[in-house]
Design an enzyme around this catalytic site. Structure first.
Site, PDB file in Angstrom:
ATOM      1  N   LYS A 183       0.825  -1.216   0.000  1.00  0.00           N
ATOM      2  CA  LYS A 183       0.000   0.000   0.000  1.00  0.00           C
ATOM      3  C   LYS A 183       0.858   1.266   0.000  1.00  0.00           C
ATOM      4  O   LYS A 183       2.044   1.213   0.345  1.00  0.00           O
ATOM      5  CB  LYS A 183      -0.911   0.011   1.242  1.00  0.00           C
ATOM      6  CG  LYS A 183      -0.119   0.041   2.579  1.00  0.00           C
ATOM      7  CD  LYS A 183       0.154   1.413   3.103  1.00  0.00           C
ATOM      8  CE  LYS A 183       1.429   1.736   3.718  1.00  0.00           C
ATOM      9  NZ  LYS A 183       2.398   1.329   4.457  1.00  0.00           N
ATOM     10  N   SER A 242       4.994  -3.973   3.488  1.00  0.00           N
ATOM     11  CA  SER A 242       5.384  -5.373   3.268  1.00  0.00           C
ATOM     12  C   SER A 242       4.898  -6.251   4.421  1.00  0.00           C
ATOM     13  O   SER A 242       4.413  -7.365   4.213  1.00  0.00           O
ATOM     14  CB  SER A 242       6.900  -5.499   3.093  1.00  0.00           C
ATOM     15  OG  SER A 242       7.593  -5.256   4.301  1.00  0.00           O
ATOM     16  N   GLU A 290       0.421  -8.159  12.543  1.00  0.00           N
ATOM     17  CA  GLU A 290       1.064  -6.840  12.490  1.00  0.00           C
ATOM     18  C   GLU A 290       1.554  -6.415  13.875  1.00  0.00           C
ATOM     19  O   GLU A 290       2.621  -5.825  14.016  1.00  0.00           O
ATOM     20  CB  GLU A 290       0.075  -5.795  11.957  1.00  0.00           C
ATOM     21  CG  GLU A 290       0.023  -5.691  10.451  1.00  0.00           C
ATOM     22  CD  GLU A 290       1.197  -4.905   9.890  1.00  0.00           C
ATOM     23  OE1 GLU A 290       2.284  -5.495   9.755  1.00  0.00           O
ATOM     24  OE2 GLU A 290       1.018  -3.726   9.576  1.00  0.00           O
ATOM     25  N   ASP A 350      -2.629  -0.403   7.376  1.00  0.00           N
ATOM     26  CA  ASP A 350      -1.922  -1.154   6.327  1.00  0.00           C
ATOM     27  C   ASP A 350      -2.604  -2.490   6.034  1.00  0.00           C
ATOM     28  O   ASP A 350      -2.844  -2.845   4.878  1.00  0.00           O
ATOM     29  CB  ASP A 350      -0.465  -1.421   6.735  1.00  0.00           C
ATOM     30  CG  ASP A 350       0.363  -0.152   6.808  1.00  0.00           C
ATOM     31  OD1 ASP A 350      -0.202   0.939   6.637  1.00  0.00           O
ATOM     32  OD2 ASP A 350       1.579  -0.259   7.040  1.00  0.00           O
TER      33      ASP A 350
HETATM   34  N1  LIG Z   1       8.883 -10.870   2.020  1.00  0.00           N
HETATM   35  C1  LIG Z   1       8.949 -11.037   3.323  1.00  0.00           C
HETATM   36  N2  LIG Z   1       9.299 -12.245   3.853  1.00  0.00           N
HETATM   37  C2  LIG Z   1       9.343 -12.427   5.184  1.00  0.00           C
HETATM   38  N3  LIG Z   1       9.108 -11.457   6.096  1.00  0.00           N
HETATM   39  C3  LIG Z   1       8.764 -10.246   5.644  1.00  0.00           C
HETATM   40  C4  LIG Z   1       8.661  -9.985   4.244  1.00  0.00           C
HETATM   41  N4  LIG Z   1       8.280  -8.702   4.083  1.00  0.00           N
HETATM   42  C5  LIG Z   1       8.162  -8.168   5.337  1.00  0.00           C
HETATM   43  N5  LIG Z   1       8.458  -9.076   6.270  1.00  0.00           N
HETATM   44  C6  LIG Z   1       8.452  -8.854   7.736  1.00  0.00           C
HETATM   45  O1  LIG Z   1       8.023  -7.518   7.968  1.00  0.00           O
HETATM   46  C7  LIG Z   1       9.065  -6.725   8.553  1.00  0.00           C
HETATM   47  C8  LIG Z   1       9.085  -5.334   7.919  1.00  0.00           C
HETATM   48  O2  LIG Z   1       8.047  -4.615   8.472  1.00  0.00           O
HETATM   49  P1  LIG Z   1       8.047  -3.013   8.621  1.00  0.00           P
HETATM   50  O3  LIG Z   1       6.714  -2.678   9.190  1.00  0.00           O
HETATM   51  O4  LIG Z   1       9.278  -2.538   9.300  1.00  0.00           O
HETATM   52  O5  LIG Z   1       8.159  -2.486   7.126  1.00  0.00           O
HETATM   53  P2  LIG Z   1       7.083  -2.298   6.011  1.00  0.00           P
HETATM   54  O6  LIG Z   1       5.847  -3.059   6.366  1.00  0.00           O
HETATM   55  O7  LIG Z   1       7.718  -2.641   4.720  1.00  0.00           O
HETATM   56  O8  LIG Z   1       6.842  -0.725   6.056  1.00  0.00           O
HETATM   57  P3  LIG Z   1       5.565   0.145   6.547  1.00  0.00           P
HETATM   58  O9  LIG Z   1       4.982  -0.533   7.746  1.00  0.00           O
HETATM   59  O10 LIG Z   1       6.136   1.495   6.885  1.00  0.00           O
HETATM   60  O11 LIG Z   1       4.656   0.210   5.380  1.00  0.00           O
HETATM   61  C9  LIG Z   1      10.339  -7.488   8.283  1.00  0.00           C
HETATM   62  O12 LIG Z   1      11.294  -7.237   9.309  1.00  0.00           O
HETATM   63  C10 LIG Z   1       9.864  -8.955   8.308  1.00  0.00           C
HETATM   64  O13 LIG Z   1       9.753  -9.401   9.652  1.00  0.00           O
HETATM   65  C1  LIG Z   2       3.541   4.874  10.530  1.00  0.00           C
HETATM   66  C2  LIG Z   2       2.202   4.153  10.316  1.00  0.00           C
HETATM   67  O1  LIG Z   2       1.157   5.116  10.481  1.00  0.00           O
HETATM   68  C3  LIG Z   2       2.073   3.649   8.882  1.00  0.00           C
HETATM   69  C4  LIG Z   2       3.071   2.624   8.446  1.00  0.00           C
HETATM   70  O2  LIG Z   2       2.800   2.225   7.125  1.00  0.00           O
HETATM   71  C5  LIG Z   2       2.080   3.055  11.333  1.00  0.00           C
HETATM   72  C6  LIG Z   2       0.681   2.458  11.417  1.00  0.00           C
HETATM   73  O3  LIG Z   2      -0.295   3.067  10.982  1.00  0.00           O
HETATM   74  O4  LIG Z   2       0.570   1.353  11.978  1.00  0.00           O
END
Ligand SMILES: Nc1ncnc2c1ncn2[C@@H]1O[C@H](COP(=O)(O)OP(=O)(O)OP(=O)(O)O)[C@@H](O)[C@H]1O
Ligand SMILES: C[C@@](O)(CCO)CC(=O)[O-]
Length: 461
Positions: free
Chosen positions: A21, A163, A209, A220
């Site tokens: 997203k 992710s 999450e 998300d």
């Molecule tokens: N392809 C994947 N395979 C396994 N684990 C994953 C994968 N993608 C994400 N993860 C898990 O999610 C964590 C990343 O989450 P984080 O919330 O920090 O980043 P994000 O979801 O990419 O960013 P945001 O929440 O800001 O949108 C990784 O440390 C891992 O634990």
């Molecule tokens: C930073 C934040 O607002 C968005 C992360 O994609 C955290 C959340 O809503 O859980």
């Protein structure tokens, strides 16, 4: 409780998929009960599930994107803790907090994951393994069949593109499907029934999450579940959030840029939490201002006169993006690499930029002015490349969680005559890079949807 072992034949391999997203307005303030606007993107995670023969009572994760492979013996997992009458949850429970006793019961099984890897890698492995095990033990039972969960994602990790939410939705959906607690998806499913299935998946995706990033708002995972674009707000954490789909979300001309500076959402959210504790009044005012920005943006976008091809309409939304970014910056969640993107875009004078997601690195979005001269865009893109940024072309507002049951796809090859190509674990693991994954199993073929993938559709108003 029935002691009868399931006598059904082994379930076929199947797949689930969920999108990443972008948050267009309202990241961080959404954690404090303010509104946010978020939209699904075309980048997605794909989870392949194989049921093992009865002689193998193990559960294995193969998550090559983070280089994680681990197997647990199902009989050795802490079922007694999770099934204690005070703790046991149902597939439709609304869980809004992690249980410390259950986390403690999981700990020895998490500690055995990747013991010889460096601490920063173990941290990532622990997050994903905890998310999986918490869901597996909450939803499953010691009679659950042995399984292999193989996951690949085209979403860059920790870049602000959701992710973790995307993999959380895949894990929740696959377990709920295996437990036969979801109906559909099927094409004629009434919209209300589809909504209930999505809500069920979303509740457990939120639990995952929480395991990965501590204090999520749920925006998300909500977008990853239902796709499209939504206005999201959660004022009371003990209740489901308010989610208003934006059915006519405009095709905004967005440029998505990855700073390649990985960040941790948990860390950025905690940073804002600390600032809020130290300066509650000031931070409160900033969070309220962010809410007003989101409200103003949703009014603009939903107004009949809004035209995404017209400069005046875009300028108003763009100005709100600039204000939102300024407010985020004042909370300390920007990063010099993000400010550099802004500087470069502003220098060419071709759009409005804000960080998206948790910040601290990760991605930015730029709303482009209409009719930007090609040369200006080319100059900007070559600067990005020279400075180690990655540009993504993506469309907003795509499908949410999808199911491919069984894991068989028509790929325009000879196998199509015999019903399609069976996607087994090796094929899936051997697909080359994100393009290979998209080509092999992507929910979209060359044009439009690919036969086989099905979605719960909560259609328009
Ligand atoms: N392809 C994947 N395979 C396994 N684990 C994953 C994968 N993608 C994400 N993860 C898990 O999610 C964590 C990343 O989450 P984080 O919330 O920090 O980043 P994000 O979801 O990419 O960013 P945001 O929440 O800001 O949108 C990784 O440390 C891992 O634990
Ligand atoms: C930073 C934040 O607002 C968005 C992360 O994609 C955290 C959340 O809503 O859980």
């Amino acid at each position: 409780m029935s002691l009868r072992r399931p006598s059904a034949p082994m379930a076929p391999a199947f797949m689930v998929s969920a999108p990443g997203k972008v948050i267009v307005f309202g990241e961080h303030s959404v954690v404090y009960g303010k509104a946010a606007i978020a939209a699904a993107i075309a980048l997605r995670s794909y989870l392949h599930v194989t049921t093992l023969s009865k002689s193998k009572h193990t559960v294995s994760l193969r998550f090559p994107d983070i280089d994680l492979t681990h197997t647990w013996d199902i009989d050795n997992l802490p079922w007694a803790a999770f099934h204690h009458p005070d703790k046991k949850k149902s597939y439709y429970s609304l869980v809004t907090e992690l249980d410390n006793d259950l986390l403690a019961a999981l700990q020895p099984h998490i500690d055995e994951v990747s013991p010889d890897r460096p601490e920063e890698i173990r941290k990532v492995h622990r997050s994903s393994a905890t998310a999986f095990l918490y869901l597996f033990l909450s939803l499953g039972s010691p009679r659950f069949p042995g399984c292999l969960y193989t996951l690949r994602s085209t979403i860059p990790i920790s870049a602000g593109l959701g992710s973790s939410a995307s993999i959380s939705v895949c894990l929740a959906a696959s377990l709920l499907l295996q437990l036969r607690t979801l109906s559909g998806p099927h094409p004629d499913q009434p919209s209300e029934e589809a909504r209930i299935q999505i809500e069920r998946i979303n509740r457990w995706a939120f639990v995952s999450e929480m395991c990965i990033h501590g204090n999520p708002s749920g925006v998300d995972n909500t977008v990853a579940c239902q796709g499209k674009a939504v206005v999201f707000q959660r004022t009371d954490y003990s209740k489901p959030p308010s989610v208003r789909p934006l059915w006519d979300f405009p095709e905004l001309p967005l440029l998505l840029v990855d700073t390649k500076q990985a960040k941790s959402t948990a860390h950025e959210v905690a940073k804002v939490g600390k600032l809020n504790k130290t300066h509650p009044k000031l931070v409160g005012t900033i969070l309220d201002a962010m809410h007003n920005v989101t409200e103003a943006a949703s009014e603009l976008i939903e107004d009949k006169s809004f035209d995404p091809k017209e400069e005046e309409s875009l300028r108003k939304v763009g100005e709100l993006m600039t204000i939102n970014h300024g407010l985020l910056n004042s909370l300390g969640v920007s990063h010099p690499r993000l400010e550099r993107v802004r500087e470069l875009v502003d220098h060419e004078g071709i759009g409005w930029t804000k960080l998206t997601g948790a910040g601290g690195g990760g991605c930015s979005i730029t709303l482009l002015k209409p009719d930007v001269p090609k040369e200006k865009l080319a100059t900007l893109e070559s600067r990005f490349e020279a400075e180690g940024y990655q540009k993504f072309g993506t469309t907003l507002g795509g499908d949410g969680v999808g199911v491919l049951w069984p894991a068989v796809l028509k790929n325009g090859l000879d196998e199509d005559d015999e019903g399609g190509m069976e996607i087994d674990v090796d094929l899936f693991l051997n697909a080359k890079g994100t393009e290979g994954v998209e080509q092999l199993v992507g929910v979209h073929g060359d044009g439009g949807e690919r036969e086989g993938w099905k979605f719960w559709r909560v259609e328009s108003e």
